[in-house]
Design a protein around this motif. Structure first.
Motif, PDB file in Angstrom:
ATOM      1  N   VAL A   2     107.483  39.105  32.225  1.00 15.03           N
ATOM      2  CA  VAL A   2     107.775  39.652  33.441  1.00 15.03           C
ATOM      3  C   VAL A   2     107.392  41.143  33.413  1.00 15.03           C
ATOM      4  O   VAL A   2     107.534  41.927  32.435  1.00 15.03           O
ATOM      5  CB  VAL A   2     109.181  39.590  33.905  1.00 15.03           C
ATOM      6  CG1 VAL A   2     109.430  40.171  35.334  1.00 15.03           C
ATOM      7  CG2 VAL A   2     109.751  38.039  33.861  1.00 15.03           C
ATOM      8  N   ARG A  50     106.565  44.650  35.403  1.00 15.93           N
ATOM      9  CA  ARG A  50     106.564  45.495  37.220  1.00 15.93           C
ATOM     10  C   ARG A  50     105.382  45.820  37.728  1.00 15.93           C
ATOM     11  O   ARG A  50     105.560  45.983  39.094  1.00 15.93           O
ATOM     12  CB  ARG A  50     107.584  46.642  36.875  1.00 15.93           C
ATOM     13  CG  ARG A  50     106.956  47.753  36.198  1.00 15.93           C
ATOM     14  CD  ARG A  50     107.852  49.079  35.887  1.00 15.93           C
ATOM     15  NE  ARG A  50     107.347  49.943  35.355  1.00 15.93           N
ATOM     16  CZ  ARG A  50     107.950  51.108  34.599  1.00 15.93           C
ATOM     17  NH1 ARG A  50     109.307  51.162  34.868  1.00 15.93           N
ATOM     18  NH2 ARG A  50     107.274  51.978  34.063  1.00 15.93           N
ATOM     19  N   THR A  58     106.395  42.470  39.328  1.00 11.91           N
ATOM     20  CA  THR A  58     107.881  41.872  39.490  1.00 11.91           C
ATOM     21  C   THR A  58     108.782  42.883  38.801  1.00 11.91           C
ATOM     22  O   THR A  58     108.724  42.995  37.477  1.00 11.91           O
ATOM     23  CB  THR A  58     107.702  40.367  38.883  1.00 11.91           C
ATOM     24  OG1 THR A  58     106.849  39.433  39.623  1.00 11.91           O
ATOM     25  CG2 THR A  58     109.203  39.471  39.166  1.00 11.91           C
ATOM     26  N   VAL A  67     112.573  43.414  37.215  1.00  8.68           N
ATOM     27  CA  VAL A  67     113.851  42.692  36.330  1.00  8.68           C
ATOM     28  C   VAL A  67     115.060  43.491  37.006  1.00  8.68           C
ATOM     29  O   VAL A  67     114.932  44.628  36.969  1.00  8.68           O
ATOM     30  CB  VAL A  67     113.549  42.836  35.018  1.00  8.68           C
ATOM     31  CG1 VAL A  67     114.996  42.402  34.437  1.00  8.68           C
ATOM     32  CG2 VAL A  67     112.558  41.561  34.465  1.00  8.68           C
ATOM     33  N   THR A  96     115.044  38.417  38.735  1.00 15.95           N
ATOM     34  CA  THR A  96     113.781  39.267  39.066  1.00 15.95           C
ATOM     35  C   THR A  96     113.647  39.406  40.665  1.00 15.95           C
ATOM     36  O   THR A  96     114.645  38.498  41.331  1.00 15.95           O
ATOM     37  CB  THR A  96     112.629  38.859  38.330  1.00 15.95           C
ATOM     38  OG1 THR A  96     112.110  37.725  39.245  1.00 15.95           O
ATOM     39  CG2 THR A  96     112.738  38.009  36.905  1.00 15.95           C
TER      40      THR A  96
END
Length: 357
Positions: free
Chosen positions: A32, A34, A153, A155, A165
């Motif tokens: 994951v 950002r 994305t 968290v 998320t």
């Protein structure tokens, strides 16, 4: 809701290193990130695998990482040069350091230098990659091998067995949080306890007409890489540079450069430490880097193609690994050597984590 063996938070080199080794252990992995692609310290550096100048556990990680870099370059097809590093001595005390260093590491003393000096040493095991492509190529390779990436994305929370998320929840057996200097966004108390700060770097890319295949370090570099501390003459270098160039030492200058495939040079860099990075970019720091690099190259001036600010995590210990909750590991290279060591650090972290899974 999806379910995997391991969630990795962060798609920089530290996160990707954990994903790479986890896949080789047969684990299912989700990463994951950002941003829409890695945009932090892993793409803003020299692309220099400075293995030989590390010390202690960092040297062990570095030598493991070297083999992994070679495997990844072959598998992913990104540019890698096994051209080593030349450390240029421009003063007799720096040459003395290199003579002492030859008793610590397998290096080659040489007078065949890419810039003027009174002596030098080739560190033959060091490598260069293009940081602007390498981490992206590794991510693409991992995706081909079954790793799921959630780009752009955020968290929201990390709990044992669950990562929430902005695109939904992910069930997992374990989690590795590898977000570099943003550790304090997830675990502020841990970051305070380990005295994590942000180190701000000033770096530039300049035009260059010739070919300089190895990375190039200088006497200022001797003050920043741990293995040189074994050499008694390093103290004399520090004293002389502090007396002769106090502003440069105060700025934390590591006068070095690497060449990109297009022939331009990545040059730098200065170091400033704080918990929060101010937005202001004092021009005199770039002037220092440009002036000293031009002097090193023996040219009157340099043409700047790009400027940028790098930021990495810094702390008293070179590596931060912690267990903020069961089956969760917070991992950060807190010494500016993530590209050099992350691929060796990750298997040690996973070995420990797998015992708990």
């Amino acid at each position: 809701m999806t379910s995997v063996d391991l969630v990795v938070v962060g798609a920089g080199i530290v996160g990707l290193a954990h994903a790479w080794h986890a896949v080789q252990r047969g684990l299912s992995v989700t990463v994951v990130e950002r941003d829409e692609h890695a945009a932090g310290a892993s793409v803003r550096n020299f692309g220099h695998g400075c293995f030989t100048a590390q010390d202690g556990v960092a040297f062990e990680y570095a030598m493991t990482a070297r083999e992994e870099w070679l495997k990844l370059a072959a598998a992913a097809g990104f540019w890698l040069r096994e051209s080593g590093t030349v450390v240029v001595a421009r003063h007799d005390d720096e040459r003395a350091v290199l003579e002492e260093f030859a008793t610590v590491r397998e290096i080659q003393l040489t007078d065949d230098l890419p810039v003027d000096g009174v002596g030098g040493a080739l560190l033959p095991l060091d490598i260069r990659v293009n940081p602007r492509e390498a981490v992206h190529a590794i991510a693409a390779l991992l995706a081909e091998r079954g790793v799921t990436f959630h780009w752009s994305t955020n968290v929201l929370t990390v709990e044992p067995g669950l990562v929430r998320t902005t695109r939904g929840e992910i069930r997992c057996r374990a989690t590795v949080v590898a977000v570099g200097h943003d550790l304090d966004r997830f675990f502020p108390c841990l970051a305070e306890e380990r005295q994590v700060r942000r180190c701000q770097l000033r770096m530039l890319r300049v035009a260059h007409g010739g070919v300089i295949d190895p990375a190039v370090l200088t006497g200022f570099s001797m003050l920043r890489y741990d293995a040189f501390a074994r050499c008694p003459s390093t103290r004399k270098v520090r004293e002389r540079l502090t007396n002769d160039h106090p502003e440069l030492v105060e700025a934390g200058l590591n006068l070095m450069f690497t060449q990109l495939p297009d022939g331009s040079l990545t040059i730098g860099d200065t170091h400033h430490y704080s918990r929060t990075v101010d937005p202001y970019l004092p021009e005199h720091l770039d002037d220092l880097v440009l002036t000293e690099t031009a002097r090193l190259l023996g040219v009157p001036r340099l043409h700047v193609l790009e400027r940028w600010r790098g930021i990495y995590a810094s702390a008293p210990e070179p590596f931060l690994t912690a267990t903020p909750a069961p089956l969760i590991r917070a991992v950060s290279v807190t010494s500016g050597i993530g590209m050099t060591t992350a691929l060796g650090l990750a298997p040690a972290v996973l070995d420990d984590l797998l015992q708990e899974m």
